[in-house]
Write a protein that holds these residues in place. Structure first.
Motif, mmCIF file in Angstrom:
data_model
loop_
_atom_site.group_PDB
_atom_site.id
_atom_site.type_symbol
_atom_site.label_atom_id
_atom_site.label_comp_id
_atom_site.label_asym_id
_atom_site.label_seq_id
_atom_site.Cartn_x
_atom_site.Cartn_y
_atom_site.Cartn_z
ATOM 1 N N ASP A 1 -78.554 109.744 -29.348
ATOM 2 C CA ASP A 1 -78.063 108.371 -29.411
ATOM 3 C C ASP A 1 -76.623 108.348 -28.931
ATOM 4 O O ASP A 1 -75.731 108.803 -29.629
ATOM 5 C CB ASP A 1 -78.174 107.830 -30.827
ATOM 6 C CG ASP A 1 -77.782 106.364 -30.905
ATOM 7 O OD1 ASP A 1 -77.682 105.712 -29.840
ATOM 8 O OD2 ASP A 1 -77.575 105.870 -32.014
ATOM 9 N N VAL A 2 -76.397 107.833 -27.736
ATOM 10 C CA VAL A 2 -75.060 107.829 -27.170
ATOM 11 C C VAL A 2 -74.432 106.439 -27.144
ATOM 12 O O VAL A 2 -73.289 106.289 -26.734
ATOM 13 C CB VAL A 2 -75.053 108.448 -25.754
ATOM 14 C CG1 VAL A 2 -75.485 109.896 -25.807
ATOM 15 C CG2 VAL A 2 -75.914 107.656 -24.812
ATOM 16 N N ILE A 3 -75.178 105.418 -27.587
ATOM 17 C CA ILE A 3 -74.622 104.060 -27.618
ATOM 18 C C ILE A 3 -73.399 104.064 -28.531
ATOM 19 O O ILE A 3 -73.435 104.563 -29.644
ATOM 20 C CB ILE A 3 -75.661 103.036 -28.131
ATOM 21 C CG1 ILE A 3 -76.960 103.110 -27.343
ATOM 22 C CG2 ILE A 3 -75.062 101.621 -28.118
ATOM 23 C CD1 ILE A 3 -76.854 102.760 -25.889
ATOM 24 N N GLY A 4 -72.300 103.519 -28.027
ATOM 25 C CA GLY A 4 -71.054 103.492 -28.789
ATOM 26 C C GLY A 4 -70.159 104.683 -28.535
ATOM 27 O O GLY A 4 -69.017 104.715 -28.995
ATOM 28 N N SER A 5 -70.650 105.662 -27.773
ATOM 29 C CA SER A 5 -69.861 106.853 -27.471
ATOM 30 C C SER A 5 -68.868 106.586 -26.355
ATOM 31 O O SER A 5 -69.118 105.788 -25.457
ATOM 32 C CB SER A 5 -70.769 108.006 -27.036
ATOM 33 O OG SER A 5 -71.641 108.366 -28.068
ATOM 34 N N GLU B 1 -61.864 105.990 -18.586
ATOM 35 C CA GLU B 1 -62.628 106.067 -19.829
ATOM 36 C C GLU B 1 -63.404 104.776 -20.028
ATOM 37 O O GLU B 1 -62.960 103.694 -19.632
ATOM 38 C CB GLU B 1 -61.709 106.308 -21.017
ATOM 39 C CG GLU B 1 -61.086 107.679 -20.997
ATOM 40 C CD GLU B 1 -60.306 107.977 -22.270
ATOM 41 O OE1 GLU B 1 -59.795 107.027 -22.904
ATOM 42 O OE2 GLU B 1 -60.196 109.154 -22.613
ATOM 43 N N ALA B 2 -64.573 104.909 -20.644
ATOM 44 C CA ALA B 2 -65.422 103.752 -20.906
ATOM 45 C C ALA B 2 -66.195 104.004 -22.195
ATOM 46 O O ALA B 2 -66.145 105.095 -22.763
ATOM 47 C CB ALA B 2 -66.379 103.533 -19.738
ATOM 48 N N VAL B 3 -66.920 102.977 -22.626
ATOM 49 C CA VAL B 3 -67.774 103.106 -23.806
ATOM 50 C C VAL B 3 -69.199 102.746 -23.394
ATOM 51 O O VAL B 3 -69.416 101.833 -22.599
ATOM 52 C CB VAL B 3 -67.273 102.217 -24.978
ATOM 53 C CG1 VAL B 3 -67.310 100.741 -24.620
ATOM 54 C CG2 VAL B 3 -68.049 102.497 -26.239
ATOM 55 N N VAL B 4 -70.155 103.494 -23.931
ATOM 56 C CA VAL B 4 -71.569 103.233 -23.648
ATOM 57 C C VAL B 4 -71.997 102.061 -24.524
ATOM 58 O O VAL B 4 -71.878 102.126 -25.753
ATOM 59 C CB VAL B 4 -72.436 104.477 -23.951
ATOM 60 C CG1 VAL B 4 -73.892 104.204 -23.611
ATOM 61 C CG2 VAL B 4 -71.921 105.694 -23.185
ATOM 62 N N ILE B 5 -72.482 100.975 -23.891
ATOM 63 C CA ILE B 5 -72.817 99.792 -24.675
ATOM 64 C C ILE B 5 -74.308 99.500 -24.761
ATOM 65 O O ILE B 5 -74.742 98.754 -25.632
ATOM 66 C CB ILE B 5 -72.074 98.536 -24.163
ATOM 67 C CG1 ILE B 5 -72.401 98.261 -22.693
ATOM 68 C CG2 ILE B 5 -70.574 98.684 -24.363
ATOM 69 C CD1 ILE B 5 -71.889 96.925 -22.191
ATOM 70 N N ASP B 6 -75.107 100.070 -23.860
ATOM 71 C CA ASP B 6 -76.546 99.777 -23.891
ATOM 72 C C ASP B 6 -77.287 100.771 -23.018
ATOM 73 O O ASP B 6 -76.682 101.505 -22.243
ATOM 74 C CB ASP B 6 -76.800 98.351 -23.388
ATOM 75 C CG ASP B 6 -78.118 97.771 -23.889
ATOM 76 O OD1 ASP B 6 -78.843 98.460 -24.636
ATOM 77 O OD2 ASP B 6 -78.416 96.616 -23.523
ATOM 78 N N ARG B 7 -78.613 100.774 -23.134
ATOM 79 C CA ARG B 7 -79.465 101.607 -22.291
ATOM 80 C C ARG B 7 -80.414 100.711 -21.517
ATOM 81 O O ARG B 7 -80.995 99.788 -22.072
ATOM 82 C CB ARG B 7 -80.271 102.586 -23.140
ATOM 83 C CG ARG B 7 -81.283 103.379 -22.314
ATOM 84 C CD ARG B 7 -81.681 104.669 -23.002
ATOM 85 N NE ARG B 7 -82.845 105.281 -22.406
ATOM 86 C CZ ARG B 7 -82.873 105.940 -21.244
ATOM 87 N NH1 ARG B 7 -81.771 106.047 -20.537
ATOM 88 N NH2 ARG B 7 -83.969 106.474 -20.789
ATOM 89 N N ASP B 8 -80.532 100.968 -20.230
ATOM 90 C CA ASP B 8 -81.487 100.252 -19.387
ATOM 91 C C ASP B 8 -82.727 101.137 -19.281
ATOM 92 O O ASP B 8 -82.785 102.056 -18.467
ATOM 93 C CB ASP B 8 -80.873 99.997 -18.007
ATOM 94 C CG ASP B 8 -81.773 99.162 -17.103
ATOM 95 O OD1 ASP B 8 -83.014 99.212 -17.276
ATOM 96 O OD2 ASP B 8 -81.240 98.482 -16.213
ATOM 97 N N GLU B 9 -83.698 100.875 -20.149
ATOM 98 C CA GLU B 9 -84.910 101.697 -20.218
ATOM 99 C C GLU B 9 -85.670 101.685 -18.900
ATOM 100 O O GLU B 9 -86.178 102.709 -18.458
ATOM 101 C CB GLU B 9 -85.824 101.192 -21.343
ATOM 102 C CG GLU B 9 -85.230 101.313 -22.735
ATOM 103 C CD GLU B 9 -85.155 102.739 -23.243
ATOM 104 O OE1 GLU B 9 -85.863 103.616 -22.713
ATOM 105 O OE2 GLU B 9 -84.367 102.982 -24.175
ATOM 106 N N LYS B 10 -85.731 100.531 -18.268
ATOM 107 C CA LYS B 10 -86.500 100.389 -17.027
ATOM 108 C C LYS B 10 -85.936 101.274 -15.915
ATOM 109 O O LYS B 10 -86.677 101.896 -15.171
ATOM 110 C CB LYS B 10 -86.513 98.923 -16.597
ATOM 111 C CG LYS B 10 -87.449 98.619 -15.459
ATOM 112 C CD LYS B 10 -87.525 97.121 -15.216
ATOM 113 C CE LYS B 10 -88.549 96.800 -14.139
ATOM 114 N NZ LYS B 10 -88.638 95.368 -13.886
ATOM 115 N N ARG B 11 -84.616 101.310 -15.801
ATOM 116 C CA ARG B 11 -83.966 102.088 -14.749
ATOM 117 C C ARG B 11 -83.603 103.503 -15.204
ATOM 118 O O ARG B 11 -83.186 104.327 -14.397
ATOM 119 C CB ARG B 11 -82.714 101.363 -14.265
ATOM 120 C CG ARG B 11 -83.076 100.059 -13.562
ATOM 121 C CD ARG B 11 -81.902 99.139 -13.325
ATOM 122 N NE ARG B 11 -80.814 99.728 -12.567
ATOM 123 C CZ ARG B 11 -79.629 99.160 -12.409
ATOM 124 N NH1 ARG B 11 -79.389 97.980 -12.961
ATOM 125 N NH2 ARG B 11 -78.686 99.731 -11.710
#
Length: 86
Positions: free
Chosen positions: A16-20, A62-72
Motif C-alpha cells: 500500500d503506497v497511497i499517501g507515501s 518530491e511528490a505524494v502518491v494519491i491514487d492508483r489507476d487500476e486500469k492502466r
C-alpha cells in the motif's frame, strides 16, 4: 552489458503506497507517463506514475502518491509544493 537488472515489483500485491512520499527518477512525469521511487527499509520501490491537471514534475522533485489507476496499472501522484503552503 553494463546495465543492472531492475527488480520487477508487482504493484497489485498488498503493497500500500497511497499517501507515501516519492522522488521522481525519470527525466519528467506528466499525465502520460513517468517513474518515481519510494524509499523503503529494504530496496526502494520504482513505479510507473502520472500526474493530473496538467502538472509536470522533473527528476529529483518530491511528490505524494494519491491514487492508483487500476486500469492502466500505475499510480497518480501530486507535487509537494511547500513554498505555496507557507
Amino acid at each position: 552489458s553494463g546495465l543492472g537488472t531492475a527488480a520487477v515489483i508487482v504493484m497489485d500485491q498488498s503493497t500500500d503506497v497511497i499517501g507515501s512520499l516519492c522522488v521522481i527518477v525519470s527525466t519528467r512525469v506528466s499525465a502520460e507517463m513517468g517513474q518515481a521511487e519510494i524509499k523503503t527499509k529494504a530496496s526502494p520501490i520504482t513505479m510507473n506514475v502520472v500526474t493530473q491537471n496538467g502538472e509536470e514534475l522533473h527528476a529529483g522533485d518530491e511528490a505524494v502518491v494519491i491514487d492508483r489507476d487500476e486500469k492502466r496499472g500505475l499510480y497518480i501522484i501530486a507535487p509537494i509544493d511547500l513554498e505555496k503552503k507557507l
